[in-house]
Design a protein around this motif. Sequence first.
Motif, PDB file in Angstrom:
ATOM      1  N   PRO A 166       0.796  -1.235   0.000  1.00 23.81           N
ATOM      2  CA  PRO A 166       0.000   0.000   0.000  1.00 23.81           C
ATOM      3  C   PRO A 166       0.825   1.279   0.000  1.00 23.81           C
ATOM      4  O   PRO A 166       0.305   2.354  -0.304  1.00 23.81           O
ATOM      5  N   GLU A 167       2.102   1.174   0.308  1.00 25.38           N
ATOM      6  CA  GLU A 167       2.965   2.361   0.337  1.00 25.38           C
ATOM      7  C   GLU A 167       3.440   2.762  -1.060  1.00 25.38           C
ATOM      8  O   GLU A 167       3.988   3.863  -1.241  1.00 25.38           O
ATOM      9  N   VAL A 168       3.245   1.896  -2.051  1.00 23.72           N
ATOM     10  CA  VAL A 168       3.725   2.156  -3.414  1.00 23.72           C
ATOM     11  C   VAL A 168       2.653   2.908  -4.194  1.00 23.72           C
ATOM     12  O   VAL A 168       1.518   2.427  -4.314  1.00 23.72           O
ATOM     13  N   PRO A 169       2.971   4.084  -4.745  1.00 25.64           N
ATOM     14  CA  PRO A 169       1.958   4.868  -5.466  1.00 25.64           C
ATOM     15  C   PRO A 169       1.579   4.244  -6.802  1.00 25.64           C
ATOM     16  O   PRO A 169       2.305   3.400  -7.342  1.00 25.64           O
ATOM     17  N   THR A 170       0.450   4.653  -7.338  1.00 28.98           N
ATOM     18  CA  THR A 170       0.050   4.222  -8.679  1.00 28.98           C
ATOM     19  C   THR A 170       0.734   5.111  -9.712  1.00 28.98           C
ATOM     20  O   THR A 170       1.156   6.236  -9.415  1.00 28.98           O
ATOM     21  N   MET A 171       0.828   4.622 -10.937  1.00 32.02           N
ATOM     22  CA  MET A 171       1.359   5.438 -12.022  1.00 32.02           C
ATOM     23  C   MET A 171       0.488   6.679 -12.224  1.00 32.02           C
ATOM     24  O   MET A 171       1.007   7.766 -12.517  1.00 32.02           O
ATOM     25  N   GLU A 172      -0.806   6.514 -12.062  1.00 34.04           N
ATOM     26  CA  GLU A 172      -1.697   7.661 -12.226  1.00 34.04           C
ATOM     27  C   GLU A 172      -1.400   8.737 -11.183  1.00 34.04           C
ATOM     28  O   GLU A 172      -1.381   9.933 -11.503  1.00 34.04           O
ATOM     29  N   GLU A 173      -1.151   8.344  -9.960  1.00 32.76           N
ATOM     30  CA  GLU A 173      -0.790   9.315  -8.919  1.00 32.76           C
ATOM     31  C   GLU A 173       0.463  10.105  -9.284  1.00 32.76           C
ATOM     32  O   GLU A 173       0.637  11.248  -8.850  1.00 32.76           O
ATOM     33  N   LEU A 174       1.330   9.478 -10.072  1.00 33.94           N
ATOM     34  CA  LEU A 174       2.602  10.106 -10.431  1.00 33.94           C
ATOM     35  C   LEU A 174       2.523  10.885 -11.743  1.00 33.94           C
ATOM     36  O   LEU A 174       3.540  11.264 -12.313  1.00 33.94           O
ATOM     37  N   GLY A 175       1.308  11.116 -12.216  1.00 35.28           N
ATOM     38  CA  GLY A 175       1.122  11.971 -13.385  1.00 35.28           C
ATOM     39  C   GLY A 175       0.793  11.265 -14.677  1.00 35.28           C
ATOM     40  O   GLY A 175       0.626  11.912 -15.711  1.00 35.28           O
ATOM     41  N   PHE A 176       0.672   9.920 -14.657  1.00 34.87           N
ATOM     42  CA  PHE A 176       0.341   9.156 -15.857  1.00 34.87           C
ATOM     43  C   PHE A 176      -1.166   8.876 -15.847  1.00 34.87           C
ATOM     44  O   PHE A 176      -1.614   7.799 -15.442  1.00 34.87           O
ATOM     45  N   ALA A 177      -1.927   9.840 -16.275  1.00 35.82           N
ATOM     46  CA  ALA A 177      -3.386   9.782 -16.162  1.00 35.82           C
ATOM     47  C   ALA A 177      -3.961   8.571 -16.891  1.00 35.82           C
ATOM     48  O   ALA A 177      -3.639   8.314 -18.055  1.00 35.82           O
ATOM     49  N   GLY A 178      -4.809   7.812 -16.175  1.00 30.51           N
ATOM     50  CA  GLY A 178      -5.485   6.669 -16.775  1.00 30.51           C
ATOM     51  C   GLY A 178      -4.620   5.449 -16.982  1.00 30.51           C
ATOM     52  O   GLY A 178      -5.058   4.483 -17.610  1.00 30.51           O
ATOM     53  N   PHE A 179      -3.406   5.441 -16.449  1.00 33.17           N
ATOM     54  CA  PHE A 179      -2.491   4.308 -16.637  1.00 33.17           C
ATOM     55  C   PHE A 179      -3.068   3.083 -15.912  1.00 33.17           C
ATOM     56  O   PHE A 179      -3.163   3.052 -14.695  1.00 33.17           O
ATOM     57  N   ASP A 180      -3.437   2.061 -16.680  1.00 29.40           N
ATOM     58  CA  ASP A 180      -4.035   0.859 -16.101  1.00 29.40           C
ATOM     59  C   ASP A 180      -3.671  -0.323 -16.989  1.00 29.40           C
ATOM     60  O   ASP A 180      -4.244  -0.500 -18.064  1.00 29.40           O
ATOM     61  N   ALA A 181      -2.718  -1.120 -16.563  1.00 28.59           N
ATOM     62  CA  ALA A 181      -2.228  -2.231 -17.392  1.00 28.59           C
ATOM     63  C   ALA A 181      -1.952  -3.448 -16.524  1.00 28.59           C
ATOM     64  O   ALA A 181      -0.834  -3.953 -16.476  1.00 28.59           O
ATOM     65  N   SER A 182      -2.970  -3.908 -15.842  1.00 29.49           N
ATOM     66  CA  SER A 182      -2.788  -5.014 -14.907  1.00 29.49           C
ATOM     67  C   SER A 182      -2.880  -6.366 -15.604  1.00 29.49           C
ATOM     68  O   SER A 182      -3.352  -6.486 -16.731  1.00 29.49           O
ATOM     69  N   SER A 183      -2.443  -7.381 -14.896  1.00 31.96           N
ATOM     70  CA  SER A 183      -2.550  -8.761 -15.373  1.00 31.96           C
ATOM     71  C   SER A 183      -3.743  -9.439 -14.714  1.00 31.96           C
ATOM     72  O   SER A 183      -4.248  -8.976 -13.683  1.00 31.96           O
ATOM     73  N   TRP A 184      -4.172 -10.537 -15.281  1.00 33.80           N
ATOM     74  CA  TRP A 184      -5.189 -11.379 -14.659  1.00 33.80           C
ATOM     75  C   TRP A 184      -5.000 -12.803 -15.165  1.00 33.80           C
ATOM     76  O   TRP A 184      -4.313 -13.038 -16.161  1.00 33.80           O
ATOM     77  N   PHE A 185      -5.616 -13.751 -14.463  1.00 34.41           N
ATOM     78  CA  PHE A 185      -5.370 -15.158 -14.723  1.00 34.41           C
ATOM     79  C   PHE A 185      -6.676 -15.940 -14.607  1.00 34.41           C
ATOM     80  O   PHE A 185      -7.462 -15.699 -13.696  1.00 34.41           O
ATOM     81  N   GLY A 186      -6.883 -16.857 -15.544  1.00 36.44           N
ATOM     82  CA  GLY A 186      -8.113 -17.627 -15.533  1.00 36.44           C
ATOM     83  C   GLY A 186      -7.911 -19.061 -15.977  1.00 36.44           C
ATOM     84  O   GLY A 186      -6.853 -19.431 -16.492  1.00 36.44           O
ATOM     85  N   ILE A 187      -8.953 -19.883 -15.766  1.00 36.70           N
ATOM     86  CA  ILE A 187      -8.962 -21.270 -16.221  1.00 36.70           C
ATOM     87  C   ILE A 187      -9.893 -21.385 -17.419  1.00 36.70           C
ATOM     88  O   ILE A 187     -11.004 -20.842 -17.406  1.00 36.70           O
ATOM     89  N   LEU A 188      -9.428 -22.117 -18.427  1.00 41.31           N
ATOM     90  CA  LEU A 188     -10.233 -22.383 -19.608  1.00 41.31           C
ATOM     91  C   LEU A 188     -10.058 -23.840 -20.012  1.00 41.31           C
ATOM     92  O   LEU A 188      -9.165 -24.537 -19.509  1.00 41.31           O
ATOM     93  N   ALA A 189     -10.912 -24.284 -20.928  1.00 36.99           N
ATOM     94  CA  ALA A 189     -10.860 -25.646 -21.446  1.00 36.99           C
ATOM     95  C   ALA A 189     -11.047 -25.596 -22.948  1.00 36.99           C
ATOM     96  O   ALA A 189     -11.511 -24.584 -23.495  1.00 36.99           O
ATOM     97  N   PRO A 190     -10.710 -26.676 -23.656  1.00 31.42           N
ATOM     98  CA  PRO A 190     -11.021 -26.695 -25.087  1.00 31.42           C
ATOM     99  C   PRO A 190     -12.523 -26.531 -25.310  1.00 31.42           C
ATOM    100  O   PRO A 190     -13.332 -27.072 -24.551  1.00 31.42           O
ATOM    101  N   VAL A 191     -12.896 -25.776 -26.322  1.00 27.24           N
ATOM    102  CA  VAL A 191     -14.314 -25.625 -26.614  1.00 27.24           C
ATOM    103  C   VAL A 191     -14.901 -27.004 -26.918  1.00 27.24           C
ATOM    104  O   VAL A 191     -14.250 -27.848 -27.526  1.00 27.24           O
ATOM    105  N   GLY A 192     -16.106 -27.247 -26.448  1.00 23.47           N
ATOM    106  CA  GLY A 192     -16.718 -28.559 -26.602  1.00 23.47           C
ATOM    107  C   GLY A 192     -16.615 -29.419 -25.371  1.00 23.47           C
ATOM    108  O   GLY A 192     -17.214 -30.496 -25.300  1.00 23.47           O
ATOM    109  N   THR A 193     -15.866 -28.957 -24.362  1.00 18.71           N
ATOM    110  CA  THR A 193     -15.804 -29.673 -23.088  1.00 18.71           C
ATOM    111  C   THR A 193     -17.211 -29.745 -22.495  1.00 18.71           C
ATOM    112  O   THR A 193     -17.942 -28.752 -22.516  1.00 18.71           O
ATOM    113  N   PRO A 194     -17.639 -30.909 -21.986  1.00 17.41           N
ATOM    114  CA  PRO A 194     -19.000 -31.035 -21.465  1.00 17.41           C
ATOM    115  C   PRO A 194     -19.353 -29.924 -20.479  1.00 17.41           C
ATOM    116  O   PRO A 194     -18.550 -29.567 -19.608  1.00 17.41           O
TER     117      PRO A 194
END
Length: 321
Positions: free
Chosen positions: A231-259
């Motif tokens: 929580p002590e680390v500022p966001t890029m937006e706070e440092l003057g980079f307006a709208g900077f939002d480039a986060s990662s995310w992770f999900g589970i998927l299967a081959p299409v047609g999986t029951p």
Amino acid sequence: MPTTRRGLLLAGPALALARPALAAWPDRPVRIVVSFTAGGTTDIIARVVGNLLAERWGQPVVIENRPGAGGNIGTEYVARAVPDGYTLLVASVGPLAVNGALYRSMPYDTRKDLAPITLLAGVPNILVVAAASPVRSVAELVALAKERPGGLSYGSTGVGTSSHLSSAIMDGMAGVQTTHVPYRGAVALNDLLTRRIDFMFATIPSVIEQIRGGRLRALAVSTLRRSRAAPEVPTMEELGFAGFDASSWFGILAPVGTPRDVVERVSADAAAAVRRPEIERQMVDQGADPVGSTPEEFGAFLDAEIARWAGIVRLSGASVN
């Protein structure tokens, strides 16, 4: 399926055989393919969730790393696998939402070839330098990059990953030019620590212990909100980079047609796993925000992210032949 009596009689034995197999799923080990190297955030999350699913299912869950081409190799492998529920994929924003806009030719289509199961977690990127680096802030990093056009290098976990595009976005917004050095997964961290590269946007779980241990210095996070893990680390937006939002995310998927029954079961069990209080605390402490969505929610999320990242890729000017 034919609706005539003859058609139903012919189909009957197949249905009779299919039902017990589906009801008994899983009756053998389940494989989760990870489209990046061992030790990175995708791999860490897959192993945490895989262990909990193995406990819940009473069957081994084997993690298989198939890295390369920005996550495309492992993702294509699952997209082409038999859709029986025994081959699943844990992948990130790059191969699922970014690469379609980045690569001139793709070996799969996320929405046509893969069935969304659940969004596991969102993970901010964090801009880090080695503790021995003279750079102590984003402002100092930008100033140094302006003094040495092309002279500073940054690592990423692969072309088209959010760690790559986060730096490309920063370059564009700051009006500087730095040199991209792509790696096959999390091994970029070794060169960052020894200062072979100058900086990196890394997923928080992959670097949080080095930050806490004083080996890396955190300059900013890539999301619009600060991370609960730092929580002590500022966001890029706070440092003057307006709208900077480039986060990662992770999900589970299967081959299409999986029951559908299997998709729904994996979704419910994986969502329950990341929502377990002790697992949620562990993930938050490591810098991940657990989610656990339905297949429909994850599908809608994928559609929105594919459209959003297509715009980011256009603005960054990045491309891969």
